[in-house]
Write an enzyme that holds these catalytic residues in place. Structure first.
Site, short mmCIF file in Angstrom:
data_model
loop_
_atom_site.label_atom_id
_atom_site.label_comp_id
_atom_site.label_asym_id
_atom_site.label_seq_id
_atom_site.Cartn_x
_atom_site.Cartn_y
_atom_site.Cartn_z
N LYS A 172 -5.93 2.09 7.41
CA LYS A 172 -5.57 2.95 6.27
C LYS A 172 -4.38 2.02 5.16
CE LYS A 172 -2.59 6.15 4.92
NZ LYS A 172 -2.25 5.61 3.83
N GLY B 194 6.06 0.57 7.07
CA GLY B 194 6.34 1.37 5.99
C GLY B 194 7.87 1.56 5.97
N GLU C 107 7.35 -1.09 11.93
CA GLU C 107 8.01 -2.06 11.22
C GLU C 107 8.43 -1.21 9.96
OE1 GLU C 107 8.47 -5.07 12.11
OE2 GLU C 107 7.01 -5.49 13.52
N CYS D 113 10.23 -6.35 3.02
CA CYS D 113 11.02 -5.88 4.15
C CYS D 113 12.31 -6.86 4.37
CB CYS D 113 10.35 -5.48 5.46
SG CYS D 113 9.37 -6.75 5.99
N GLU E 161 18.77 0.21 1.23
CA GLU E 161 17.73 -0.78 1.01
C GLU E 161 17.14 -0.47 -0.66
OE1 GLU E 161 13.59 -0.18 2.56
OE2 GLU E 161 13.57 -2.32 2.62
P1 NAD Z 1 5.87 4.47 3.11
O1 NAD Z 1 6.49 4.83 4.24
O2 NAD Z 1 5.96 5.23 1.87
O3 NAD Z 1 4.10 4.70 2.96
C1 NAD Z 1 3.67 3.58 4.06
C2 NAD Z 1 2.24 4.02 4.68
O4 NAD Z 1 2.43 5.05 5.33
C3 NAD Z 1 1.44 4.40 3.42
O5 NAD Z 1 0.02 3.94 3.62
C4 NAD Z 1 1.49 5.90 3.16
O6 NAD Z 1 0.26 6.39 2.67
C5 NAD Z 1 1.55 6.35 4.64
N1 NAD Z 1 2.20 7.60 4.99
C6 NAD Z 1 2.82 8.46 4.24
N2 NAD Z 1 3.30 9.35 4.84
C7 NAD Z 1 2.77 9.31 6.30
C8 NAD Z 1 2.63 10.10 7.31
N3 NAD Z 1 3.67 11.42 7.19
N4 NAD Z 1 2.23 9.85 8.40
C9 NAD Z 1 1.69 8.55 8.44
N5 NAD Z 1 1.61 7.79 7.50
C10 NAD Z 1 1.98 8.09 6.19
O7 NAD Z 1 6.11 2.97 2.63
P2 NAD Z 1 6.05 2.14 1.47
O8 NAD Z 1 6.90 2.87 0.39
O9 NAD Z 1 4.55 2.10 1.24
O10 NAD Z 1 6.55 0.87 1.90
C11 NAD Z 1 7.84 0.39 1.32
C12 NAD Z 1 8.75 0.16 2.79
O11 NAD Z 1 8.08 -0.53 3.69
C13 NAD Z 1 9.97 -0.31 2.61
O12 NAD Z 1 11.05 0.47 3.26
C14 NAD Z 1 9.97 -1.75 3.41
O13 NAD Z 1 10.87 -2.35 3.71
C15 NAD Z 1 8.96 -1.20 4.44
N6 NAD Z 1 8.37 -2.54 5.07
C16 NAD Z 1 8.46 -2.83 6.21
C17 NAD Z 1 7.99 -4.08 6.87
C18 NAD Z 1 8.12 -4.52 8.13
O14 NAD Z 1 7.56 -5.33 8.67
N7 NAD Z 1 9.54 -4.17 8.92
C19 NAD Z 1 7.09 -4.71 6.11
C20 NAD Z 1 6.81 -4.27 4.78
C21 NAD Z 1 7.56 -3.23 4.27
#
Ligand code: NAD
Length: 485
Positions: free
Chosen positions: A181, A232, A254, A288, A386
Site C-alpha cells: 500500500k 513512515g 523504518e 529519513c 525531526e
Molecule cells: P506516515 O506514518 O504518516 O504514513 C506512512 C504510511 O502509513 C502511509 O502509507 C499511511 O497511509 C500509512 N498509515 C497511516 N496510518 C496508519 C495506521 N494506523 N496503520 C497502518 N498504516 C497507516 O508517514 P509519512 O508522513 O508518509 O512519512 C514521513 C515519515 O516517514 C518521516 O518521519 C520519515 O522520517 C519516515 N521515513 C522513514 C524512513 C526509514 O527508512 N527509516 C524512510 C522514509 C521515511
C-alpha cells in the site's frame, strides 16, 4: 507550460489508475483526489481500496504463495531481475507522474526509478542459503530460513517508488508474496509500476492497492498477513506495533530520524559544506536519513555556516518541470505547515540568525526557501525534533564530546555522521553515536548489502543485507542425531 508538463496531462487523460489484485487491474473504490504540491490543486483521481479489496488481495497472495515459495531461489531472482529491467525501461514514462504527485524535480524522479531497479537487482542477488551451525558427535544442526507467507508493505510519500520497491525485492526474493500500500499522498507512480509488474510475476504474488490510513490499519490487523514491513512516521509505527500484536505478526519498522552531523575543528570545510547542504536539501529535506541538525566545533562554526548558506541560496527552487530546477516543494500541506511553524518558532528565539531562506516562497504550492539558521540550542523544536523539510539548524559546540552527548539526546537514533581529517578519532566518535548507521565524512549512503534501521524510536529491526532478508523469514533449526545412532 513546458513540453514535459503537457505530455503528462495527455498521458493522464488516457491512463486510469488501478489496483493490482490477483493479477488483475481493478478500479474499485470511490475516487479520491491526488494533489500536485507545486500548485496545491488536485490534478488526478485515484480509486480507494477498501476491506473487500484487501480481503481479496490477501486471499490471492495466500494462494500464490504456495507456488512462489516452491520456486528455486535462482528462479525468483531471475523474475526480479526481469522486473528491475522493465522498471528501468519504463522510468521515462513513469517519472513525470512521480514528479507531479511528489513534487521532486523530473531528473530526481528519473533517478529514483532507476535506483529502484538497481536496488531490486542488488537485493535479489544477495546470498541466501541454509547455514550449517555445527556437525560433530552431538549431531548436525542446520539453520533453515523459510519464508513467512503473506507480507504487508506500507510505504510513505517521500520516495514513493524506491521505498516500496525495497519491500517488493526483499519480500518476493525470500519467497513471500506481498500486499503493498503506497501513501495516499503519492499512490499513482506506484500503481503505474504495478502495471509494469503485472505480467512479470505470477498472479497474486504482488498486489498493490491504493488506500488511506484506515486501509493501512486494516492490513496491520488482518489475520491473513504474517508480517508488516512499515516505513513512515514514529507515531504511526507505534500504532502498527500495537495493532500487529493481536496476531503476533512479525514487524519491521523504518521510522523517522533526527540525524546529527558533527563537524570537528579539522574538517575539510569545502567537502563538508557541500555534502551537508546536499543532504539537508535533497528531496526538499524529506529523507529519513537526511542531516537534520549540524553540531559544528566553535573553531569552524561560522565559516561552515556561511558556506552552507551560500549553497542554500544557490539552489534553484521550482516545480518539477521547470528548467534546471534542483529542489521542489514540500510534498503536502500538513508537512508544509509543520515546517513553517518550526521555522517561525526558531526565528522568534533569542540569538537566532537566518543566514539563508527563512520562509515560504511567494507563489502557489508548498514551497519553502532552503533555509540555514544558527544561534539555536537544543530546546528549540527545530533542533530537538525531526523537521522533514528544507530548514537546517547549525549549532555551535565547544568540543566533540559535547556534540556527541547532544546528538545522543532525544528519542531518535536513525543515523549520524562525523566530519574530520583524523580517521581514527572519527571512528572512535562514530562508535559513540547511538544510531543505526554512523557515517564518517559522508551521510546518507544506503547500500543494499548493508543492514539499515534505527535505534531507539527510529525503528525496529533492520532492512537490507542478508540480515534484512532474514527479517522476512522464519528460522527453523533442523537437529539430526549423529550418524550411526
Ligand atoms: P506516515 O506514518 O504518516 O504514513 C506512512 C504510511 O502509513 C502511509 O502509507 C499511511 O497511509 C500509512 N498509515 C497511516 N496510518 C496508519 C495506521 N494506523 N496503520 C497502518 N498504516 C497507516 O508517514 P509519512 O508522513 O508518509 O512519512 C514521513 C515519515 O516517514 C518521516 O518521519 C520519515 O522520517 C519516515 N521515513 C522513514 C524512513 C526509514 O527508512 N527509516 C524512510 C522514509 C521515511
Amino acid at each position: 507550460m513546458p513540453a514535459t508538463d503537457f505530455r503528462i496531462e495527455e498521458a493522464l487523460a488516457q491512463w486510469q489508475p488501478r489496483h493490482l489484485v490477483g493479477g488483475e487491474l481493478l478500479a474499485q473504490g470511490a475516487p479520491f483526489g491526488v494533489v500536485d504540491p507545486s500548485s496545491g490543486e488536485v490534478f488526478a483521481e485515484c480509486p480507494e481500496a477498501g476491506v473487500e479489496e484487501l480481503d481479496c488481495a490477501v486471499s490471492s497472495a495466500r494462494v500464490a504463495w504456495h507456488g512462489w515459495k516452491a520456486q528455486p531461489l535462482e528462479k525468483r531472482r531471475a523474475v526480479l531481475h526481469t522486473f528491475a529491467a522493465a522498471l528501468e525501461e519504463a522510468a521515462p514514462l513513469i517519472a513525470p507522474l512521480l514528479s507531479r504527485e511528489q513534487g521532486k524535480p523530473l531528473s530526481q524522479a528519473e533517478m529514483e526509478l532507476k535506483v529502484s531497479g538497481t536496488h531490486i537487482r542488488h537485493l535479489s542477488s544477495l546470498p541466501l542459503e541454509d547455514e550449517l551451525l555445527r556437525k560433530d558427535d552431538r549431531g548436525a544442526v542446520v539453520l533453515n530460513w523459510r519464508p513467512l507467507g503473506v507480507v504487508g508493505g506500507i510505504s510513505p510519500w517521500n520516495f514513493p517508488v524506491a521505498l516500496a520497491m525495497h519491500k517488493v525485492a526483499q519480500a518476493l526474493y525470500t519467497g513471500n508474496t506481498l500486499v503493498l500500500k503506497p501513501s495516499p499522498y503519492t499512490p499513482l507512480a506506484t500503481l503505474a509500476v504495478a502495471e509494469v509488474a503485472k505480467d512479470i510475476f505470477p498472479a497474486g504474488v504482488l498486489n498493490v492497492l491504493a488506500g488511506g490510513n484506515a486501509f493501512g490499519a486494516g492490513m496491520t490487523a488482518h489475520a491473513g498477513i504474517d508480517k508488516i514491513s512499515f516505513t513512515g512516521s514514529v507515531a504511526t509505527g507505534k500504532r502498527v506495533m500495537e495493532s500487529a500484536s493481536a496476531t503476533l505478526k512479525r514487524i519491521t519498522l523504518e521510522l523517522g530520524g533526527n540525524d546529527a552531523a558533527i563537524v570537528l575543528e579539522n574538517a575539510d570545510l569545502d567537502v563538508t559544506a557541500a555534502a551537508l547542504a546536499r543532504s539537508a536539501f535533497y528531496n526538499c529535506g524529506q529523507i529519513c536519513m537526511a542531516v537534520k541538525r549540524i553540531y559544528a566545533h566553535e573553531a569552524v562554526h561560522d565559516e561552515l555556516a556561511v558556506r552552507i548558506a551560500e549553497k542554500a541560496r544557490a539552489l534553484k527552487v521550482g516545480s518539477a518541470f521547470e528548467e534546471g530546477v534542483e529542489m521542489g516543494p514540500v510534498q503536502n500541506r500538513m508537512q508544509y505547515e509543520k515546517v513553517l511553524s518550526l521555522l517561525d518558532d526558531s526565528k522568534s528565539r533569542e540569538g537566532a540568525t537566518v543566514l539563508a531562506g527563512g520562509g515560504a516562497l511567494d507563489r502557489p504550492g508548498y514551497f519553502i526557501a532552503p533555509t540555514v539558521i544558527t544561534g539555536l540550542d537544543d530546546t528549540a523544536p527545530l533542533v530537538a525534533e525531526e523537521q522533514f523539510g528544507p530548514v537546517i539548524p547549525i549549532v555551535r559546540v565547544r568540543n566533540a564530546e559535547e556534540a556527541v552527548e547532544r546528538a545522543n539526546a532525544g528519542n531518535l537514533g536513525l543515523g549520524g555522521s562525523i566530519w574530520g581529517r583524523d580517521g581514527a578519532r572519527c571512528a572512535e566518535l562514530a562508535r559513540q553515536l547511538d544510531c543505526g548507521t554512523a557515517w564518517i565524512n559522508r551521510h546518507g549512503v544506503n547500500d543494499s548489502d548493508v543492514p539499515f534501521g534505527g535505534m531507539k524510536e527510529s525503528g525496529y529491526g533492520r532492512e537490507h543485507g542478508v540480515m534484512g532478508l532474514h527479517s522476512y523469514m522464519e528460522l527453523q533449526a533442523i537437529n539430526a542425531i549423529p550418524p550411526g545412532n
